[in-house]
Design an enzyme around this catalytic site. Structure first.
Site, PDB file in Angstrom:
ATOM      1  N   CYS A  72     -45.271 -62.586  13.789  1.00 23.29           N
ATOM      2  CA  CYS A  72     -46.659 -62.103  13.630  1.00 23.29           C
ATOM      3  C   CYS A  72     -47.735 -62.324  14.784  1.00 23.29           C
ATOM      4  O   CYS A  72     -47.513 -61.570  15.889  1.00 23.29           O
ATOM      5  CB  CYS A  72     -47.320 -62.750  12.238  1.00 23.29           C
ATOM      6  SG  CYS A  72     -48.821 -61.934  11.612  1.00 23.29           S
ATOM      7  N   GLU A 104     -39.801 -65.791   7.476  1.00 24.17           N
ATOM      8  CA  GLU A 104     -39.461 -66.986   6.948  1.00 24.17           C
ATOM      9  C   GLU A 104     -39.791 -67.241   5.415  1.00 24.17           C
ATOM     10  O   GLU A 104     -39.268 -68.184   4.850  1.00 24.17           O
ATOM     11  CB  GLU A 104     -40.466 -68.031   7.701  1.00 24.17           C
ATOM     12  CG  GLU A 104     -41.964 -67.974   7.468  1.00 24.17           C
ATOM     13  CD  GLU A 104     -42.652 -67.137   8.505  1.00 24.17           C
ATOM     14  OE1 GLU A 104     -42.033 -66.233   8.801  1.00 24.17           O
ATOM     15  OE2 GLU A 104     -43.932 -67.474   8.606  1.00 24.17           O
ATOM     16  N   HIS A 118     -43.437 -61.794   8.447  1.00 22.77           N
ATOM     17  CA  HIS A 118     -42.998 -63.293   8.495  1.00 22.77           C
ATOM     18  C   HIS A 118     -41.745 -63.303   7.522  1.00 22.77           C
ATOM     19  O   HIS A 118     -41.818 -63.483   6.228  1.00 22.77           O
ATOM     20  CB  HIS A 118     -44.037 -64.071   7.564  1.00 22.77           C
ATOM     21  CG  HIS A 118     -45.451 -64.003   8.310  1.00 22.77           C
ATOM     22  ND1 HIS A 118     -45.669 -65.252   9.134  1.00 22.77           N
ATOM     23  CD2 HIS A 118     -46.490 -63.506   8.223  1.00 22.77           C
ATOM     24  CE1 HIS A 118     -46.802 -65.261   9.515  1.00 22.77           C
ATOM     25  NE2 HIS A 118     -47.532 -64.002   9.127  1.00 22.77           N
TER      26      HIS A 118
HETATM   27  N1  GLN Z   1     -54.485 -63.803  13.631  1.00 23.17           N
HETATM   28  C1  GLN Z   1     -53.362 -62.500  13.644  1.00 23.17           C
HETATM   29  C2  GLN Z   1     -53.927 -61.432  12.848  1.00 23.17           C
HETATM   30  O1  GLN Z   1     -54.732 -61.720  11.947  1.00 23.17           O
HETATM   31  C3  GLN Z   1     -51.931 -62.752  13.313  1.00 23.17           C
HETATM   32  C4  GLN Z   1     -51.735 -63.428  11.868  1.00 23.17           C
HETATM   33  C5  GLN Z   1     -50.534 -64.325  11.553  1.00 23.17           C
HETATM   34  O2  GLN Z   1     -49.701 -64.788  12.702  1.00 23.17           O
HETATM   35  N2  GLN Z   1     -50.421 -64.611  10.489  1.00 23.17           N
HETATM   36  O3  GLN Z   1     -53.473 -60.338  12.962  1.00 23.17           O
END
Ligand code: GLN
Length: 531
Positions: free
Chosen positions: A380, A508, A506
């Protein structure tokens, strides 16, 4: 069979592993052939933990249906391999929001809206929402019995005991038996007090799960039984296990699930624990070690990266190695010291995150991984920063940045998603939950997933800016996974590197100890081979 309800409360102190007990029990009952579902009640007023800092509350776990939930749901999913949903994580805030919305709509017209029955009914509706869908609902109540905040939940679970058949409802209380060095004694009094408190709310526990460092001597067990009004065989020790995943078998050994089956008159009481035993045997036989640097910023509370750290360990189980996770604060990383800090690691992972702090250290860590052929996985924000790093250092776009961190940059290589531009409220409005991703053949991503169509869970507002795609791909950072319409970039990978891959999602959240998320399994494999 009618749905059965198990309620798990905690006493004496917090942090006794109530979540692991609930998860383990779920597994043991599933292994007896029952359809189970785990649920968590949290007394705080936030509607969900999505608006809390990971420092306050640890990781926010995301379900397939896009709920931002308590981290215990991660334990539940990892132990039981049951995908949960938004009804499985309920806070006071969510309950009150629903009650107040109903009041405004006029659903209670003419009535004075009160904690009993309106709030407690709302809580019970959430419990009963699983009727017919699961054989057994295991509901864990966050906090410790006696907390002012959780009183409405305690009252609601008491009422369930009254409304349903006696054989269909039971209560498990998780407590602490402190050991006093010097007098070399295990003390039962805190548990007695806690049970007394529980009973003052009209709840009689059927089972005590007692966190203890040593076996419980027979006289203490009998004393607890007598004073706490439970059967002696229902005083279950919860000892420190050799690893987290060994807890279900430890609790099986001490008869937790057997006692539950007896109380709820569950006929299928023979456990099929072979697969889980194989998992533990595999964990016991790991040989060799792999060191992975997890470069993030919420380092004072390692629970902030709970699912990531667990997924790394799962990746180790599949590769027969123990994974040591080094929690590195990205704020400490500079161009000068990056080699000293990260040089001893076999792989580098940059996880998700929000906000400016520590960003430059993450970019420096990614550059170090890319230039030194160190296996790298970005998640992400980790993917977004991999794109920024590549733009700055390979494409020489000096001011490349994410629009999250610079509103003035001429090169927002990560920009706000179209659908996010109209969003005004912060809570529950990110791109959340499971979305499909199409993987290109002849890529590392395809080699890892061995599938063209995958689904992964998301939680973000920003995305890869397609205006830079051609230049990035020409320089070697290719998009190996996109949304089915091709508009959203979901996976990037660097061609001229043994293992450099990052996802906008994600992975995970879908990793299981016996079925690791493919990206983690592949990272550990690459790290192991690079040694
Ligand atoms: N801050 C980033 C976004 O909002 C990444 C979010 C994250 O890593 N879950 O896109």
């Amino acid at each position: 069979m009618s749905t059965k309800y198990i309620f798990i409360t905690g006493g004496v102190v917090s942090g006794l592993g109530k979540g692991i007990t609930a998860s383990s029990l779920g597994r043991l009952l599933k292994n007896r052939g029952y359809k189970i579902i785990n649920q968590k009640f949290d007394p705080y007023i936030n509607v969900d933990p999505g608006t809390m800092s990971p420092y306050e509350h640890g990781e926010v776990f995301v379900t397939d249906d896009g709920a931002e939930t308590d981290l215990d749901l991660g334990h539940y999913e990892r132990f039981t391999d049951v995908n949960l949903n938004h009804n499985c994580s309920i806070s006071s805030g969510k309950i009150y929001q629903n009650v107040i919305n109903k009041e405004r709509r006029g659903d209670y017209l003419g009535k004075t809206v009160q904690v009993i029955p309106h709030v407690t009914n709302e809580i019970k509706d959430n419990i009963y929402s699983f009727d017919g869908q699961a054989d057994i609902v295991i509901t864990e109540l966050g906090g410790t019995i006696g907390d002012i905040e959780s009183l409405a939940f305690v009252e609601a679970i008491r009422q369930v005991g009254l409304e349903k058949e006696p054989d269909d409802v039971m209560y498990i209380h998780v407590t602490l038996l402190p050991y006093i060095t010097g007098s070399n004694e295990i003390k039962s009094k805190p548990t007695q007090h806690s049970v007394k408190e529980l009973q003052s709310f009209g709840i009689k526990p059927d089972i005590l799960v007692c966190r203890t460092e040593t076996e419980i001597p027979i006289e203490i067990r009998e004393k607890l039984a007598l004073f706490c009004n439970v059967r002696p065989e229902n005083v279950i020790p919860n000892l420190t296990a050799e690893n987290l995943y060994a807890v279900p078998l430890m609790l099986e050994k001490y008869g937790l699930a057997t006692a539950v089956c007896k109380k709820l008159k569950l006929e299928k009481s023979e456990p099929q624990n072979k697969e889980w035993e194989n998992l533990i045997e595999n964990i016991r036989n790991l040989s060799g070690e792999v060191n992975i640097a997890l470069v993030g910023k919420y380092m004072h509370l390692q629970d902030s990266y709970l699912s990531v750290a667990e997924s790394l360990r799962h990746g180790g189980f599949a590769n027969g190695v123990k994974v040591n996770v080094g929690f590195i604060d990205s704020e400490t990383i500079t161009e000068k010291n990056v080699k000293d800090i990260l040089g001893k690691y076999d792989g580098i992972l940059v996880p998700g995150g929000f906000g400016n702090r520590g960003i430059e250290g993450k970019i420096t860590a990614i550059k170090y991984a890319r230039e030194n052929n160190i296996p790298f996985l970005g998640i992400c924000l980790g993917m977004q920063m991999a794109v920024v790093e590549f733009c700055r250092n390979v494409l020489k776009i000096q001011d490349a940045n994410s629009a999250e961190f610079s509103t003035t940059t001429k090169n927002p290589v990560i920009h706000i998603m179209e659908t996010q531009k109209v969003v005004t409220e912060k809570g529950g409005t990110m791109r959340l939950g499971s979305y499909p991703c199409v993987i290109k053949k002849d890529t590392l991503a395809y080699e890892i997933y061995v599938e063209e169509n995958i689904n992964e869970r998301h939680r973000h507002r920003f995305e890869y800016n397609n205006d830079y795609k051609e230049r990035l791909e020409n320089a070697g950072l290719i998009c190996s996974g996109t949304s089915p319409d091709g508009n959203l970039v979901e996976i990037v990978e660097y061609r001229n590197h043994p293992f450099f891959i990052a996802g906008q999602f994600h992975p995970e959240f879908k990793s299981r100890p016996d079925r690791p998320a493919p990206l983690f399994k592949a990272l550990i494999k690459a790290a192991k081979e690079s040694k």
